[in-house]
Design an enzyme around this catalytic site. Structure first.
Site, PDB file in Angstrom:
ATOM      1  N   ASP A 137       1.011  -1.293  -0.275  1.00 61.61           N
ATOM      2  CA  ASP A 137       0.100  -0.566   0.089  1.00 61.61           C
ATOM      3  C   ASP A 137       0.759   1.182   0.509  1.00 61.61           C
ATOM      4  O   ASP A 137       2.238   0.799   0.379  1.00 61.61           O
ATOM      5  CB  ASP A 137      -0.766  -0.291   1.053  1.00 61.61           C
ATOM      6  CG  ASP A 137      -2.515   0.633   1.128  1.00 61.61           C
ATOM      7  OD1 ASP A 137      -2.390   1.432  -0.107  1.00 61.61           O
ATOM      8  OD2 ASP A 137      -2.347   1.016   2.068  1.00 61.61           O
ATOM      9  N   ASP A 185      -8.885   4.154  -1.295  1.00 56.41           N
ATOM     10  CA  ASP A 185      -9.880   4.378  -0.115  1.00 56.41           C
ATOM     11  C   ASP A 185     -11.253   5.073  -0.679  1.00 56.41           C
ATOM     12  O   ASP A 185     -11.945   6.307  -1.798  1.00 56.41           O
ATOM     13  CB  ASP A 185      -9.318   5.282   0.396  1.00 56.41           C
ATOM     14  CG  ASP A 185      -8.019   4.521   0.631  1.00 56.41           C
ATOM     15  OD1 ASP A 185      -7.955   3.368   0.520  1.00 56.41           O
ATOM     16  OD2 ASP A 185      -6.873   5.393   1.567  1.00 56.41           O
TER      17      ASP A 185
END
Lengths: 517, 911
Positions: B511, B587
């Protein structure tokens, strides 16, 4: 004798073998419990339990799902998605597993019967060991349950006693309340009587006092006029002896709604219907109001600051408010007596002995009255408390009532949790710091008395109000045994108490160990 | 008191307003507009006019490398060199670089699977006005002055480079002694953005060029943007931006940059499809325009057409132009000439590679959350999946598993026994995926920080010291993956003896690899930071995330001695990422709009070569209601990467937490997914072979049907399943567009037929979303649901044979061990099924050296008339008769239990 024994052993062994063989060769489809064996024919046709289809009997357990809805034709294979497989588990609890677990390479039945088609997987049979352990565990549980039940019975008794005591106390208090009311009335009457005498005695001194008061008033009037003149001159920009509307527009405190414009409406509050104001009309009609505005204006900044400061302790306000109420009561009483004593102070030296005695008597009557009022309030407060306590649900047999007023603590890595049953749950960091309220007593989640909810705790940053579930386990000790936060701001405490050793355990215990043969 | 109260209220209001703003939208001021990005402002302003560039005719040299020569800018008299190459498979590459090499320019060659090589031409003509080349049906005219490259397929003009003369190449120039308003008008030497100052020590060095596609009506590609699949024209808005960044709560229908950048487009029209790949890793903006709106003089276009022998007329109102602008780098562009959509995706995959077969489990269902609290939580969640009989392949751990955000460590209290945790999961065939990010906590008690500091492994700031930024651990530095030594070191961290607590059942989530820097300009690394080889961060920015996953891939490969396929999920991506990692849409939010956007976003990625894409099921931020939640699960089944994930501030949302009804809907969805895994796996195999995306926009399969060109609220899984996700609350009917004039579409659940070509309103329930099987396809599924997909390895298959209007169908099934690279040694099975003349046949393609016990359990033939009662199977077991049952409501014939192994060839004749 020895032969007898050995024969017996042999016989037993043979029986055991027979049983094994029998259970293995018994003509019933794989994965079916004895109780359902009659539903599976050994010739002719089989009909799905839901009646949707009939198939030849030899298609039972042929690893193809015909009864697609209920999976009844494949009790012993993984063919039907909604089917189930029965493990015999001789020596341990028999059970159903989903068909999806049959022949998937994982030994799910302790007898290993679910992996019959997997040559690559070797499942042992550990039912006896597991059964033994389970039975021991069960026995331990039963023993604990029995012991716990005894304690619970005591707790029920204790709970009922606590409640009864509270009820008795309540009755007592109701009586006390009447007495206290009577006392209050009596003292009030006495007070009034003595105060009347006091007034008469003091009237003699009244003329003197009046004179003094008038002087004081005149003094204040002049002071007020001077102040008014000061503001008037300030507003009368062109010093023509009158204030007009343009002049008033320059004075921003008149902007009551703070929109930076002094509107006609706002001017009207000062001018009324007049166009201009002379000093006389200013003094008589507008000054009192204007004075307030200016006073408010001056204290504005201070107040704002004050508010901001108090804001930091916002969370604590709620609790403080209650205390504040109490304080208010006390303060009220204090200020009353203070005021009385003040008047007394002013005139004290001038009274003669008799008057002084009368005043003293009046003071003592007042004080007795105040005491009576206080006493009544105390009684009423306690009544309220007891009523609240009695209104809470302490379980089927009041078995949880013993927890009232108690608090329990539990420390994990970071926090110390504190549970005060039927009151509140809180948490504080181990290394010191502010206590956070995780919820106040809400209700039982259902009528089984296994799970408590404490709700409306402090707000989480960027989240909801905190809340806590308390799960109750039957145990001999009363203590918190675990604390966690399964979801942000939702806490879970595991709480052991004998009070939880109730019918639920009795239902679960002693379940079937029928070693089906 | 009253005044007080009002003021106090204002404070609350202001606070409330800020919070609302925070929750609902991205903070746009944090990200640059084209005007705020100096080079974009400079290059975008270049007007359509004659290009000052021309080829120096006598510089041309044709060799086995390609066609080399020089260019001159007539205005500035700067010289440039070019290299034009003709690659295999209708692909042409043009590179232009400046002649005076003051400093080399960065070329992101790691995006390519290998260096492509020149193919011989058939014809070369070097005329005075233009150079002419022909290879197959492709003809190229390289016009000398003004510089222009025209590409024809057959006789259609399909691509014109520098058509509007927007070619700009800002050559390196000496730095002025002082930077002032005159020489820094558009941020040539220094650029300020908020508190950040970008010192441009090499000055302006942008490259840009425009490309026309005369036959195209639509442009696709350029992931990643939260926008439609068919790109919007950007004449009146900012161009599409490619600049990898960690964008907080991104907005929908926006051209703003997101986490990934793939500078490839497909230009499609009724006649053909072509593609263009702009190989540049610097910040890039792409303007998209219709030619008719570009201010372009159509007479010029006519002339061009007339120049070609037998030139075709331009399609009215068609023609698109794209203008690519990059901050640094050389001009390196690949023209993929199609002519079909599938040709273009294949041509691109020949350049940047296709995804190798993913491990089988990774196509199953993934359960994630920021964060599962501790190892007991993980255990309980996994157990609950069994309790509710829901398949689960993977549990994920977000950053909280680490010891104080130090990657390659475990929290000593919450995860004190990771071995047991992993073992517990693996015992049910499940895997664990844990997060590892590229930022390193600056903590001298941390071995990685010490090693990196002492060995100089960190990216440097402009002054040459270790760059420090702010990320999850607080003060952090960033490993420089451009340094091969860093890669070597880093990949070794994954060795099982180095990363205690892991096993081969633990896979990795990379990430924050844009890289995310909380306090950096645009939430990423300053452009003037220095990488290995003295590259500035601006040179390599968009490829940093790819370098990172390459190191991880290498590490996971090493730890199994090269035997097991790694699984990696990456947030940042670039061209080529598909060779190493899956991606997701970042996200997102628990809103219907984000559910809807997940389809075009993943379709765009798929067109950009990255098929292994998904969106956080349920939405990352916020709490979905039951309906949104179950609809998301139903939609997610049909995106290749299927993971539920949620933010730490959200309510827990494992499938059983929203009531029984919702649990059942979710369970059905996840089971559906598991049953489809053989199809997915086969599609990934086909993708590896041909580059064809696993999920496809309708236009790919129906390129001549212009109604499909803009559709992106529907998708195709392979070419055989048509899906219309339900992306609104409380709907009882949805409009589905059925493409194809002679197609039959079968409802996947009822087998009801749709023969409409066009929109049809379909009644729906909460239980499922519209999914249709295309007539003519044979779909392999596994109907037996297991706790995890690993446990299905030996389970039998069901074949759904959906007949087309001619009563025929075909399909494939690929299988292997699902985890090793043995398929590269021939240990796989590829079955080709055909249904023709009432006979179904299974042929083994290639060798078929994978051994399996799997067999054929059931065959359902749909759309078949009621005239067959039995099937005769011929296989290695000889001839047998099979029971066949007709369902008159469904027009389906079910053949009961063929029982034949998939490892042998067989045929079934219907009688």
């Amino acid at each position: 004798m020895l032969i007898m024994i050995s024969k017996l052993i042999t016989l037993f062994f043979l029986c055991f073998l027979l049983v094994l063989c029998y259970s293995d060769t018994i003509i019933r489809p794989r994965g079916v419990p004895l109780s359902m064996i009659s539903l599976y024919p050994t010739e002719g046709t089989f009909t799905c339990f839901d009646g949707s289809l009939s198939i030849p009997f030899d298609q039972i357990n042929d690893d193809y799902c015909d009864c697609e809805m209920d999976g009844s034709d494949e009790p012993g294979t993984s063919a039907c998605p909604n089917g189930s497989f029965y493990c015999n588990n001789v020596g341990h609890k028999s059970m159903f597993i989903p068909s999806s677990q049959v022949n998937d390479g994982i030994c799910d039945c302790c007898d290993g019967s679910d992996e019959y088609a997997r040559q690559d997987v070797v499942c042992g049979n550990n039912c006896l060991e597991l059964g033994q352990a389970a039975r021991e565990e069960e026995a331990r549980k039963i023993a604990m349950f029995k012991e716990g039940s005894k304690l619970r019975t005591e707790l029920c008794f204790k709970g009922k006693q606590i409640k009864r005591e509270k009820q008795l106390r309540l009755l007592e208090l109701v009586k006390e309340q009447t007495e206290a009311e009577n006392m209050k009335n009596e003292k009030e009457e006495l007070k009034l009587k003595v105060e009347k005498m006091e007034k008469e005695a003091l009237d003699v001194y009244k003329e003197f006092e009046d004179q003094k008061r008038k002087e004081k008033e005149e003094e204040e009037r002049i002071k007020n006029e001077e102040e008014a003149m000061k503001y008037f001159k300030q507003a009368d920009k062109n010093s023509d002896g009158v204030i007009d509307k343009n002049e008033i527009k320059m004075i921003d405190p008149f902007d009551q709604n703070q929109d930076n414009i002094i509107s006609e409406e706002e001017i009207k509050t000062v001018f009324g219907e007049e166009e201009k104001l002379s000093f006389e009309t200013f003094l008589s009609t507008s000054w009192e109001y204007i004075k307030q505005i200016f006073a408010a204006r001056e204290s504005l900044i201070n107040n704002t600051l004050m508010k901001l400061l108090t804001e930091e302790t916002y969370y604590d306000n709620e609790e403080e408010e209650e205390q504040d109420e109490d304080k208010d009561d006390a303060q009220q009483l204090e200020t009353e007596s203070e005021r009385d004593s003040n008047t007394e102070d002013d005139s004290k030296p001038k009274y003669d002995e008799e008057t002084k005695n009368i005043i003293e008597a009046a003071n003592s009557a007042r004080s007795e009255y105040d005491n009576a009022v206080r006493n009544l309030r105390d009684v009423q407060r306690e009544i309220k408390q007891i009523e609240e306590t009695l209104n809470k649900d302490y379980g089927k047999d009041d078995e949880f009532a013993y927890l009232v007023g108690e608090c329990y603590e539990y420390a994990n890595r970071e926090y110390i949790y504190k549970l005060c049953p039927f009151d509140q749950v809180s948490q504080r960091p181990k290394d010191g710091g502010i206590e956070t309220r995780l919820g106040t007593w809400g209700y039982w989640i259902n009528d089984k008395y296994e799970l408590m909810l404490f709700e409306n705790g402090q707000n989480c940053w960027n989240g909801p109000q905190r809340q806590t579930h308390v799960k109750l386990n039957c145990n001999l000790q009363t203590e918190i045994v675990a604390a966690s936060e399964p979801s942000r701001c939702e806490y879970l405490l595991e709480f052991n108490t004998p009070a939880a050793c109730s019918w639920k355990e009795s239902r679960d215990t002693g379940t079937d160990y029928h070693d089906e043969l | 008191m009253g005044v007080n109260y009002i003021i106090f209220n204002h404070f609350i209001l202001i606070f409330f307003f800020i919070s609302l703003y925070h929750i609902n939208a991205v903070d746009r001021s944090k990200f640059k507009t084209c005007d705020q990005s100096g080079f974009c402002k400079r290059l975008r302003a270049s007007k359509p006019e004659l290009s000052p560039f021309k080829i120096i005719r006598n510089s041309i040299n044709v060799s086995s490398i390609g066609v080399e020569g020089s260019l001159v800018n007539a205005d500035t008299e700067d010289f440039y060199s070019f290299l034009l190459q003709f690659l295999e498979d209708n692909t042409i590459r043009l590179r232009i670089n400046e002649n005076k090499i003051i400093r080399h320019r960065y070329q992101p060659l790691k995006a390519l699977i290998s260096e492509p090589y020149q193919h011989p031409f058939e014809t070369i003509e070097l005329l005075d006005d233009y150079l002419f080349f022909k290879i197959g049906s492709i003809k190229v005219k390289f016009i000398v002055s003004p510089l222009k490259l025209e590409i024809y397929n057959k006789d259609d003009l399909v691509i014109v480079a520098n058509d509007l003369g927007k070619f700009v190449f800002e050559h390196y120039r000496p730095k002025p002694e002082t930077i002032n308003e005159e020489n820094n008008k558009n941020g040539e030497w220094e650029e300020r953005f908020h508190e950040h100052i970008d010192a441009k020590r090499f000055g302006p060095m942008a490259v840009g060029m425009d490309f026309s596609f005369p036959g195209a009506t639509n442009i696709y590609g350029l992931p990643s943007h939260a926008d439609s699949v068919s790109l919007k024209t950007t004449g009146n808005t900012d161009p599409y931006r490619l600049y990898n960044t960690d964008i907080f709560e991104y907005e929908l229908n926006e051209r703003m940059a997101l986490y990934g950048a793939v500078p490839v487009i497909q230009a499609h029209g009724l006649n053909q499809t072509v593609g263009l790949f702009w190989l540049n890793a610097a910040e890039t903006w792409v303007n998209v325009q219709k030619l008719s709106e570009s201010g372009f003089n159509s007479n010029v276009m006519e002339k061009i057409v007339n120049l070609v022998a037998g030139g075709t007329k331009l399609v009215q109102n068609s023609g698109m132009n794209t203008h690519f602008m990059s901050e640094t780098g050389i001009l390196d562009v690949f023209f993929m000439c199609g002519p079909s959509f599938y040709d273009v995706t294949r041509q691109y995959s020949r350049l940047t590679g296709a995804a190798p077969l993913p491990p089988y489990f990774s196509l199953g269902y993934h359960q994630s959350r920021w964060n599962y609290n501790d190892q007991d939580d993980v255990k309980t969640v996994a157990e609950n999946f069994d309790k509710y009989d829901i398949p689960l392949d993977v549990i994920w751990l977000d950053i909280e598993y680490t010891h104080d955000k130090k990657y390659f460590t475990w929290d000593p209290l919450k995860f004190n026994d990771p071995e047991s945790m992993v073992h517990g999961l693996a015992a049910k065939g499940r895997k664990l995926v844990i997060i590892i990010d590229p930022h390193i906590k600056r903590d001298f008690g941390y071995f990685l920080h010490n090693d990196a500091t002492h060995r100089g492994f960190y990216v440097k700031n402009k002054d040459g010291n270790d760059y420090e930024g702010w990320c999850w651990p607080g003060s952090s530095s960033y490993l420089d993956f451009l340094n091969p030594e860093v890669n070597e070191y880093y990949s070794s961290r994954y060795l099982l003896e180095n990363f205690k607590g892991t096993s081969e059942d633990v896979h990795i989530w990379n990430d924050m690899n844009e890289p995310s820097v909380f306090n950096g300009p645009e939430v990423t690394m300053p452009k003037d930071c220095i990488h290995h080889g003295d590259w500035e961060h601006r040179d390599i920015h968009n490829i940093y995330g790819l370098f990172y996953v390459m190191a991880t891939y290498d590490g996971l490969l090493k730890r199994s001695g090269g035997k097991k396929r790694p699984f990696i999920l990456s947030r940042s991506f670039f061209s080529g990422t598909q060779r190493y990692a899956a991606i997701w849409t970042g996200d997102n939010m628990a809103e219907w709009g984000h559910l809807k956007m997940s389809i075009p976003m993943c379709l765009s990625s798929a067109l950009g070569g990255i098929s292994f894409c998904g969106a956080d099921v349920g939405g990352f931020f916020g709490n979905p209601d039951k309906q949104l939640f179950s609809r998301w699960y139903q939609t997610g089944v049909y995106l290749p990467f299927y993971r539920a994930h949620s933010h730490i501030d959200t309510k827990r949302r494992e499938p059983w937490l929203m009531g029984n009804e919702t649990m059942h809907l979710i369970r059905n969805a996840i089971r559906e997914r598991q049953s489809l895994m053989p199809l997915y796996y086969t599609l990934f195999y086909e993708h590896m072979q041909t580059g064809a995306p696993v999920i496809r926009p309708l236009v790919m399969e129906f390129p001549k049907e212009k109604e499909t060109f803009d559709i992106d609220d529907q998708l195709l899984l392979g070419k055989s399943l048509l899906i219309k996700p339900v992306v609104e609350a409380d709907v009882t009917h949805v409009d589905v567009y059925f493409p194809g004039a002679n197609e039959i579409w079968y409802n996947k659940y009822t087998y009801q037929q749709v023969k409409t070509n066009g929109v049809k309103t379909i009644k729906i329930s909460q239980n499922e979303i519209p999914v249709y099987i295309r007539g003519g396809s044979i779909i392999p599924i596994r109907n037996r649901i297991r706790r995890s997909s690993a446990l299905t390895l030996h389970d039998p298959f069901t074949l759904i044979v959906a007949l087309d209007i001619n009563g025929t169908a075909s399909g494939q099934l690929y299988l292997d061990d699902g985890e090793s690279f043995e398929y590269r040694n021939g240990k796989y099975l590829l079955l080709h099924f055909t249904f023709l003349n009432n006979q179904l046949m299974s042929k083994i393609v290639d060798d078929g050296r994978f051994k399996t016990k799997a067999w054929i359990e059931k065959i359902i033939i749909i759309g078949i008339p009621n005239m067959f009662r039995t099937g005769i199977i011929n296989s290695d077991r000889g001839q047998e008769e099979l029971e066949a049952k007709y369902n008159t409501d469904e027009y389906s014939l079910t053949i009961r239990k063929p029982g034949v192994s998939v490892a042998v060839e067989w045929s079934i004749s219907l009688l």
